[in-house]
Enzyme design. Structure first.
Site, PDB file in Angstrom:
ATOM      1  N   ASN A   2      -0.261  -1.264  -7.699  1.00 38.47           N
ATOM      2  CA  ASN A   2      -1.507  -0.472  -7.680  1.00 38.47           C
ATOM      3  C   ASN A   2      -1.567   0.446  -6.462  1.00 38.47           C
ATOM      4  OD1 ASN A   2      -1.877  -2.740  -5.994  1.00 38.47           O
ATOM      5  ND2 ASN A   2      -4.082  -2.798  -6.337  1.00 38.47           N
ATOM      6  N   ASP A  46      -1.506 -12.680  -1.955  1.00 36.14           N
ATOM      7  CA  ASP A  46      -2.363 -11.564  -2.369  1.00 36.14           C
ATOM      8  C   ASP A  46      -2.812 -10.774  -1.138  1.00 36.14           C
ATOM      9  OD1 ASP A  46      -3.703  -9.767  -3.919  1.00 36.14           O
ATOM     10  OD2 ASP A  46      -5.322 -11.121  -4.506  1.00 36.14           O
ATOM     11  N   LYS A  56       2.892  -6.284 -13.634  1.00 36.71           N
ATOM     12  CA  LYS A  56       1.541  -6.730 -13.349  1.00 36.71           C
ATOM     13  C   LYS A  56       0.652  -6.292 -14.494  1.00 36.71           C
ATOM     14  CE  LYS A  56      -1.763  -8.461 -10.799  1.00 36.71           C
ATOM     15  NZ  LYS A  56      -2.046  -8.199  -9.405  1.00 36.71           N
ATOM     16  N   ARG A  73       0.752  -1.260   0.000  1.00 38.56           N
ATOM     17  CA  ARG A  73       0.000   0.000   0.000  1.00 38.56           C
ATOM     18  C   ARG A  73       0.775   1.299   0.000  1.00 38.56           C
ATOM     19  NH1 ARG A  73      -4.194  -2.476  -1.968  1.00 38.56           N
ATOM     20  NH2 ARG A  73      -5.559  -3.540  -0.523  1.00 38.56           N
ATOM     21  N   HIS A 115      -7.504  -3.769   3.919  1.00 42.56           N
ATOM     22  CA  HIS A 115      -8.301  -2.537   3.964  1.00 42.56           C
ATOM     23  C   HIS A 115      -8.684  -2.320   5.411  1.00 42.56           C
ATOM     24  CE1 HIS A 115      -8.589  -2.374  -0.395  1.00 42.56           C
ATOM     25  NE2 HIS A 115      -8.881  -3.665  -0.388  1.00 42.56           N
ATOM     26  N   HIS A 138      -3.714 -10.278 -13.524  1.00 45.87           N
ATOM     27  CA  HIS A 138      -5.032 -10.301 -12.897  1.00 45.87           C
ATOM     28  C   HIS A 138      -6.034 -10.569 -14.016  1.00 45.87           C
ATOM     29  CE1 HIS A 138      -7.985  -9.026  -9.710  1.00 45.87           C
ATOM     30  NE2 HIS A 138      -8.735  -9.156 -10.804  1.00 45.87           N
TER      31      HIS A 138
HETATM   32  O1  DOR Z   1      -9.457  -8.093  -4.061  1.00 42.24           O
HETATM   33  C1  DOR Z   1      -8.502  -7.510  -4.548  1.00 42.24           C
HETATM   34  N1  DOR Z   1      -7.856  -6.554  -3.867  1.00 42.24           N
HETATM   35  N2  DOR Z   1      -8.115  -7.830  -5.776  1.00 42.24           N
HETATM   36  C2  DOR Z   1      -7.175  -7.117  -6.410  1.00 42.24           C
HETATM   37  O2  DOR Z   1      -6.860  -7.444  -7.516  1.00 42.24           O
HETATM   38  C3  DOR Z   1      -6.565  -5.933  -5.799  1.00 42.24           C
HETATM   39  C4  DOR Z   1      -6.620  -6.040  -4.350  1.00 42.24           C
HETATM   40  C5  DOR Z   1      -6.293  -4.760  -3.652  1.00 42.24           C
HETATM   41  O3  DOR Z   1      -5.298  -4.119  -4.020  1.00 42.24           O
HETATM   42  O4  DOR Z   1      -7.007  -4.407  -2.705  1.00 42.24           O
HETATM   43 ZN    ZN Z   2      -3.420  -8.651  -5.814  1.00 40.75          ZN
END
Ligand code: DOR
Ligand code: ZN
Length: 401
Positions: free
Chosen positions: A84, A265, A131, A54, A269, A156
């Site tokens: 991302n 993965d 990615k 993050r 959050h 993805h």
């Molecule tokens: O559920 C997901 N969260 N899928 C993703 O591809 C990105 C990820 C995120 O960055 O929160």
């Molecule tokens: Zn991911």
């Protein structure tokens, strides 16, 4: 530092000594005078090719310090962080800015992905790891298919044309982003290059990966969680959790060798974000600290062999990107984790090191490492932090495996 104890060496558990010089394993010996004795079972550190720590931009969810701290306590000594972020890592400036921010905070070794875009040939020279988001998901829009020779491209695989965004619960999320959408996406890649398919959620996807000569990964959540669990938005993730029978089938495919690796993965959050109504809550689950300990427990109770666990958590992921890690052998980095296999604990969010403060694995059995060593430096000793911020950036080799 030299170590001795019981460790996994070329397919067997042996009693011996590990000579370490400049952070690397120099020699494996029968014994070494003055070596430090490590109790329990010593394994190579786990390699996680898929985390979202993050930073920069979303430090309220996680940052590189807490992310790599969680990794260390979970036995993961090398992570590859996804691009991302805000700004996304898509050119030299954003890459250098991210590296400058995160390197001083890293508690384990790490590498960084670029978004796959038109400048890939140039960026490949900096780090050949990309990615490709084929469709939209959290903080990513989805772009066109590209390929780059000799680079590791994690995909993805979902397409905007088969996604509905207003799902109401976990079951509906599965329907809104169906398995067929993932399958369709991977089919589009056939004959276009060499790809690694991230977080496969369907056994049909595994079939196409095999047919296309692609490698693939499965996440802990697609193995251990399913859409009928009462976890609401905390189980919302893309691609979605599927039915229980599918999770069981994916486990079979992993154990029988058709899925190459496990990658977490880890996508945290905040509780506040997850407490929104389902359609508004962001997708993603924190995982990096719990998956290796869950695997160690499953290994202990005989659900997977030690040999296969080593392949999917350590050896194969290291091979896929070409890093000299993931094995206790001469010339490899001295990244080691040690377990007391009798010390089975229940996972509790309050014991974990995530900034977000929650886990969907509350109450699961797990065996955490008591010792974690990165390039010869002890990071975790007797389940406590012993050293911090010694992680280093590692340039990967690309897909020359
Ligand atoms: O559920 C997901 N969260 N899928 C993703 O591809 C990105 C990820 C995120 O960055 O929160
Ligand atoms: Zn991911």
């Amino acid at each position: 530092m030299n170590l001795e104890g019981k460790f996994y060496y070329k397919g067997e558990v042996i009693e011996g000594a590990i000579e370490i010089e400049d952070g690397k394993i120099k020699r494996i010996k029968k014994s070494l005078s003055g070596a430090k004795r490590i109790k329990g079972l010593i394994l190579p550190g786990a390699i996680d090719l898929h985390v979202h720590f993050r930073e920069p931009g979303y430090e309220e969810k996680e940052d590189f310090y807490t992310g790599t701290l969680s990794a260390a306590f979970g036995g993961v000594t090398f992570v590859m962080d996804m691009p991302n972020t805000a700004p996304p890592v898509k050119d030299i400036a954003s890459f250098q800015d991210k590296l400058r921010r995160v390197a001083p905070k890293a508690n384990v070794d790490f590498s960084l992905y670029f978004m796959l875009g038109e400048n890939a040939e140039i960026l490949k020279g900096i780090n050949p790891a990309f990615k490709l988001y084929m469709g939209e998901t959290t903080n990513a829009e989805g772009g066109e298919i590209r390929s780059v020779e000799n680079a590791f491209i994690s995909v993805h695989a979902e397409l905007n044309e088969c996604i509905r965004k207003d799902s109401k619960d976990l079951k509906d999320h599965d329907v809104a982003r169906p398995e067929s959408c993932e399958v369709r996406a991977v089919r589009k890649l056939l004959g276009r290059g060499k790809y690694h398919i991230a977080h496969v959620s369907s056994i049909d996807t595994v079939d196409i990966c095999k047919a296309g000569g692609f490698t693939c990964e499965v996440t802990p959540h697609h193995l251990f969680l399913h859409r009928d669990m009462p976890i609401g938005t905390y189980g919302k993730v893309n691609p979605p959790l599927r039915a229980k029978w599918m999770a069981e089938k994916l486990w079979e495919e992993l154990v029988n060798g058709r899925i190459d690796i496990v990658a977490s993965d880890h996508a945290p959050h905040t509780i506040e974000e997850k407490e929104q109504e389902f359609s508004a809550a962001p997708a993603g689950i924190p995982e990096v600290e719990t998956y290796v300990p869950i695997f160690m427990y499953l290994m202990k109770i005989g659900k997977i062999s030690l040999h296969r666990a080593m392949e999917i958590l350590m050896q194969r992921p290291a091979e896929l990107v070409g890093v000299k890690k993931g094995k206790i052998e001469e010339g490899y980095d001295a990244d080691l984790i040690a377990f007391n296999l009798s010390d089975i604990r229940k996972i509790r969010a309050k014991d974990l090191h995530y900034k977000c403060g929650w886990t969907p694995y509350e109450g699961f059995n797990a065996i955490f490492p008591h010792t974690v060593i990165v390039r010869g430096e002890t990071i975790v000793d007797n389940y406590e932090l012993a050293n911090e911020r010694t992680g280093k950036f590692v340039r990967v080799l690309g897909n020359k495996f």
